[in-house]
Design a protein around this motif. Structure first.
Motif, PDB file in Angstrom:
ATOM      1  N   ARG A  71       0.832  -1.224   0.000  1.00 32.01           N
ATOM      2  CA  ARG A  71       0.000   0.000   0.000  1.00 32.01           C
ATOM      3  C   ARG A  71       0.856   1.260   0.000  1.00 32.01           C
ATOM      4  O   ARG A  71       0.549   2.224  -0.696  1.00 32.01           O
ATOM      5  CB  ARG A  71      -0.942  -0.006   1.208  1.00 32.01           C
ATOM      6  N   LEU A  72       1.910   1.258   0.799  1.00 32.03           N
ATOM      7  CA  LEU A  72       2.772   2.446   0.863  1.00 32.03           C
ATOM      8  C   LEU A  72       3.474   2.688  -0.475  1.00 32.03           C
ATOM      9  O   LEU A  72       3.631   3.836  -0.905  1.00 32.03           O
ATOM     10  CB  LEU A  72       3.812   2.280   1.979  1.00 32.03           C
ATOM     11  N   ALA A  73       3.893   1.608  -1.131  1.00 30.35           N
ATOM     12  CA  ALA A  73       4.578   1.742  -2.422  1.00 30.35           C
ATOM     13  C   ALA A  73       3.618   2.281  -3.487  1.00 30.35           C
ATOM     14  O   ALA A  73       3.944   3.211  -4.237  1.00 30.35           O
ATOM     15  CB  ALA A  73       5.147   0.390  -2.848  1.00 30.35           C
ATOM     16  N   LYS A  74       2.413   1.717  -3.505  1.00 30.99           N
ATOM     17  CA  LYS A  74       1.441   2.060  -4.547  1.00 30.99           C
ATOM     18  C   LYS A  74       0.780   3.413  -4.297  1.00 30.99           C
ATOM     19  O   LYS A  74       0.647   4.243  -5.196  1.00 30.99           O
ATOM     20  CB  LYS A  74       0.369   0.960  -4.592  1.00 30.99           C
ATOM     21  N   GLN A  75       0.356   3.652  -3.053  1.00 26.45           N
ATOM     22  CA  GLN A  75      -0.429   4.851  -2.754  1.00 26.45           C
ATOM     23  C   GLN A  75       0.435   6.080  -2.449  1.00 26.45           C
ATOM     24  O   GLN A  75       0.003   7.205  -2.674  1.00 26.45           O
ATOM     25  CB  GLN A  75      -1.352   4.568  -1.560  1.00 26.45           C
ATOM     26  N   GLU A  76       1.638   5.860  -1.921  1.00 30.05           N
ATOM     27  CA  GLU A  76       2.426   7.004  -1.447  1.00 30.05           C
ATOM     28  C   GLU A  76       3.840   7.089  -2.030  1.00 30.05           C
ATOM     29  O   GLU A  76       4.603   7.983  -1.673  1.00 30.05           O
ATOM     30  CB  GLU A  76       2.550   6.941   0.096  1.00 30.05           C
ATOM     31  N   LYS A  77       4.209   6.105  -2.905  1.00 31.28           N
ATOM     32  CA  LYS A  77       5.577   6.048  -3.450  1.00 31.28           C
ATOM     33  C   LYS A  77       6.619   6.035  -2.329  1.00 31.28           C
ATOM     34  O   LYS A  77       7.587   6.794  -2.325  1.00 31.28           O
ATOM     35  CB  LYS A  77       5.844   7.219  -4.402  1.00 31.28           C
ATOM     36  N   GLY A 194       7.852  -2.575  14.216  1.00 30.08           N
ATOM     37  CA  GLY A 194       8.484  -1.339  13.762  1.00 30.08           C
ATOM     38  C   GLY A 194       9.388  -1.592  12.569  1.00 30.08           C
ATOM     39  O   GLY A 194      10.129  -2.571  12.537  1.00 30.08           O
ATOM     40  N   ALA A 195       9.299  -0.714  11.569  1.00 30.28           N
ATOM     41  CA  ALA A 195      10.141  -0.848  10.375  1.00 30.28           C
ATOM     42  C   ALA A 195      10.464   0.533   9.812  1.00 30.28           C
ATOM     43  O   ALA A 195       9.636   1.444   9.895  1.00 30.28           O
ATOM     44  CB  ALA A 195       9.426  -1.694   9.329  1.00 30.28           C
ATOM     45  N   PRO A 196      11.652   0.699   9.225  1.00 32.29           N
ATOM     46  CA  PRO A 196      12.034   2.009   8.686  1.00 32.29           C
ATOM     47  C   PRO A 196      11.206   2.389   7.460  1.00 32.29           C
ATOM     48  O   PRO A 196      11.043   1.584   6.539  1.00 32.29           O
ATOM     49  CB  PRO A 196      13.506   1.825   8.290  1.00 32.29           C
ATOM     50  N   LEU A 197      10.695   3.612   7.481  1.00 34.15           N
ATOM     51  CA  LEU A 197       9.874   4.119   6.380  1.00 34.15           C
ATOM     52  C   LEU A 197      10.523   5.358   5.778  1.00 34.15           C
ATOM     53  O   LEU A 197      10.994   6.238   6.507  1.00 34.15           O
ATOM     54  CB  LEU A 197       8.474   4.468   6.916  1.00 34.15           C
ATOM     55  N   MET A 198      10.547   5.421   4.448  1.00 34.77           N
ATOM     56  CA  MET A 198      11.146   6.573   3.751  1.00 34.77           C
ATOM     57  C   MET A 198      10.542   6.674   2.352  1.00 34.77           C
ATOM     58  O   MET A 198       9.924   5.721   1.865  1.00 34.77           O
ATOM     59  CB  MET A 198      12.661   6.413   3.653  1.00 34.77           C
ATOM     60  N   LYS A 199      10.729   7.808   1.707  1.00 35.78           N
ATOM     61  CA  LYS A 199      10.294   7.943   0.326  1.00 35.78           C
ATOM     62  C   LYS A 199      11.159   7.032  -0.551  1.00 35.78           C
ATOM     63  O   LYS A 199      12.361   6.885  -0.306  1.00 35.78           O
ATOM     64  CB  LYS A 199      10.452   9.396  -0.143  1.00 35.78           C
ATOM     65  N   THR A 200      10.548   6.475  -1.591  1.00 38.63           N
ATOM     66  CA  THR A 200      11.299   5.601  -2.498  1.00 38.63           C
ATOM     67  C   THR A 200      12.404   6.379  -3.199  1.00 38.63           C
ATOM     68  O   THR A 200      13.502   5.849  -3.422  1.00 38.63           O
ATOM     69  CB  THR A 200      10.335   4.959  -3.521  1.00 38.63           C
ATOM     70  N   HIS A 206      20.064   6.700  -1.688  1.00 41.06           N
ATOM     71  CA  HIS A 206      20.938   6.392  -0.548  1.00 41.06           C
ATOM     72  C   HIS A 206      20.965   4.884  -0.228  1.00 41.06           C
ATOM     73  O   HIS A 206      20.473   4.462   0.818  1.00 41.06           O
ATOM     74  CB  HIS A 206      20.466   7.170   0.687  1.00 41.06           C
ATOM     75  N   PRO A 207      21.562   4.087  -1.117  1.00 41.18           N
ATOM     76  CA  PRO A 207      21.611   2.633  -0.887  1.00 41.18           C
ATOM     77  C   PRO A 207      22.361   2.233   0.379  1.00 41.18           C
ATOM     78  O   PRO A 207      22.034   1.223   1.004  1.00 41.18           O
ATOM     79  CB  PRO A 207      22.317   2.097  -2.138  1.00 41.18           C
ATOM     80  N   LYS A 208      23.343   3.053   0.786  1.00 46.32           N
ATOM     81  CA  LYS A 208      24.094   2.738   2.010  1.00 46.32           C
ATOM     82  C   LYS A 208      23.218   2.885   3.255  1.00 46.32           C
ATOM     83  O   LYS A 208      23.379   2.157   4.235  1.00 46.32           O
ATOM     84  CB  LYS A 208      25.338   3.630   2.141  1.00 46.32           C
ATOM     85  N   VAL A 209      22.314   3.838   3.217  1.00 47.33           N
ATOM     86  CA  VAL A 209      21.377   4.028   4.332  1.00 47.33           C
ATOM     87  C   VAL A 209      20.464   2.807   4.436  1.00 47.33           C
ATOM     88  O   VAL A 209      20.238   2.271   5.525  1.00 47.33           O
ATOM     89  CB  VAL A 209      20.539   5.319   4.141  1.00 47.33           C
ATOM     90  N   VAL A 210      19.958   2.370   3.292  1.00 48.29           N
ATOM     91  CA  VAL A 210      19.086   1.182   3.259  1.00 48.29           C
ATOM     92  C   VAL A 210      19.833  -0.038   3.789  1.00 48.29           C
ATOM     93  O   VAL A 210      19.310  -0.801   4.610  1.00 48.29           O
ATOM     94  CB  VAL A 210      18.576   0.929   1.819  1.00 48.29           C
ATOM     95  N   LYS A 211      21.083  -0.203   3.349  1.00 49.47           N
ATOM     96  CA  LYS A 211      21.901  -1.341   3.796  1.00 49.47           C
ATOM     97  C   LYS A 211      22.085  -1.317   5.315  1.00 49.47           C
ATOM     98  O   LYS A 211      21.972  -2.344   5.993  1.00 49.47           O
ATOM     99  CB  LYS A 211      23.266  -1.306   3.089  1.00 49.47           C
ATOM    100  N   ALA A 212      22.359  -0.135   5.844  1.00 50.39           N
ATOM    101  CA  ALA A 212      22.579   0.014   7.296  1.00 50.39           C
ATOM    102  C   ALA A 212      21.321  -0.335   8.075  1.00 50.39           C
ATOM    103  O   ALA A 212      21.367  -1.082   9.062  1.00 50.39           O
ATOM    104  CB  ALA A 212      23.016   1.443   7.611  1.00 50.39           C
ATOM    105  N   LEU A 213      20.180   0.183   7.628  1.00 53.68           N
ATOM    106  CA  LEU A 213      18.924  -0.043   8.348  1.00 53.68           C
ATOM    107  C   LEU A 213      18.460  -1.499   8.265  1.00 53.68           C
ATOM    108  O   LEU A 213      17.838  -2.005   9.191  1.00 53.68           O
ATOM    109  CB  LEU A 213      17.835   0.891   7.818  1.00 53.68           C
ATOM    110  N   ASN A 214      18.780  -2.153   7.170  1.00 53.93           N
ATOM    111  CA  ASN A 214      18.380  -3.556   7.009  1.00 53.93           C
ATOM    112  C   ASN A 214      19.070  -4.491   8.004  1.00 53.93           C
ATOM    113  O   ASN A 214      18.637  -5.624   8.192  1.00 53.93           O
ATOM    114  CB  ASN A 214      18.639  -4.035   5.576  1.00 53.93           C
TER     115      ASN A 214
END
Length: 257
Positions: A71-77, A194-200, A206-214
């Protein structure tokens, strides 16, 4: 933890924390308007408050996350990374003394003591469909709650001014004030991981940010979170110290970082 992991992954990045930023809808609006880049959102809150669509009852934790992510991907990008382990579900709590006196184990048991209930709850819980409104409908409870600041309701129940509060499963106050959670026997509350949420667009840049949070995906149990909250709220240790200790202990950061 987000700050420390991101900065360890990329030494050129500095993370500014904005604590106590506001309720769910306010935070989400801040993210959409680029006032913040990332915040941790709960899977159940996405379905109940932020996304549009019907929510099937009795979903597993993974089904809740996958639907929220779609839903977040489709409705809010927006990009919703994998959640942490703990389920910070809404719950109803009473003192252990009150629980024993009235033989309360499940939320349905509250109907037996409805006439003496004095609930004190947060405004957000009173207003939400996955809060008091839905509880009253699902469990056939006829109660009116007094709206209270989050910290004050715990003090009030410990002093006997009220006898029922809304809680989160990871609240340190449950341990601090010897409170008991009533079992959600009708499975009303969805899973809140709880999960990290950000704009696509931000995630792609920022792939390094995604890697760190994962690195936190599937980590941090409810007991871990309650204990860390207790160390910060009751033992008055700094959040950064408690976070660092966890990350080092679980091999997510090296000691010196």
């Amino acid at each position: 933890m987000y700050k420390q992991l991101i900065e360890a992954e990329d030494e050129h990045v500095h993370v500014t924390l904005k604590p106590n930023f506001g309720k769910t809808t306010f935070l989400f609006s801040a993210l959409k308007n680029n006032q913040v880049n990332i915040y941790p959102e709960f899977t159940g809150s996405v379905l109940e408050t932020l996304g549009k669509g019907n929510n099937p009852a009795g979903q597993t934790a993974n089904q809740t996350y996958q639907l929220a992510k779609q839903r977040l991907a489709k409705q809010e990008k927006m990009t919703y990374l994998k959640p942490m382990q703990y389920n910070n579900t809404y719950a109803l709590a009473v003192t252990k003394k009150f629980q024993q006196e009235h033989h309360l184990k499940i939320i349905s048991d509250l109907t037996q003591v409805e006439s003496i209930l004095k609930p004190g709850m947060t405004l957000e819980f009173i207003d939400r469909n996955d809060g008091l409104k839905g509880i009253k409908k699902t469990y056939g409870l006829d109660v009116t709650a007094k709206s209270m600041e989050p910290a004050l309701r715990y003090e009030a129940i410990s002093k006997g001014k009220i006898n029922l509060v809304d809680a989160y499963a990871t609240d340190s106050e449950l341990r601090q004030y010897h409170l008991a959670l009533l079992k959600d026997n009708k499975h009303f509350f969805p899973t809140y991981q709880g999960a990290p949420l950000m704009k696509t667009s931000f995630a792609n840049k920022h792939p390094k940010v995604v890697k760190a949070l994962n690195k936190l995906a599937g980590k941090i149990s409810e007991t871990d979170m309650q204990e860390m909250n207790y160390e910060v709220n009751v033992k008055k240790q700094s959040a950064s110290t408690v976070a660092h200790r966890y990350l080092v202990k679980h091999g997510l950061l090296k000691e010196g970082r």
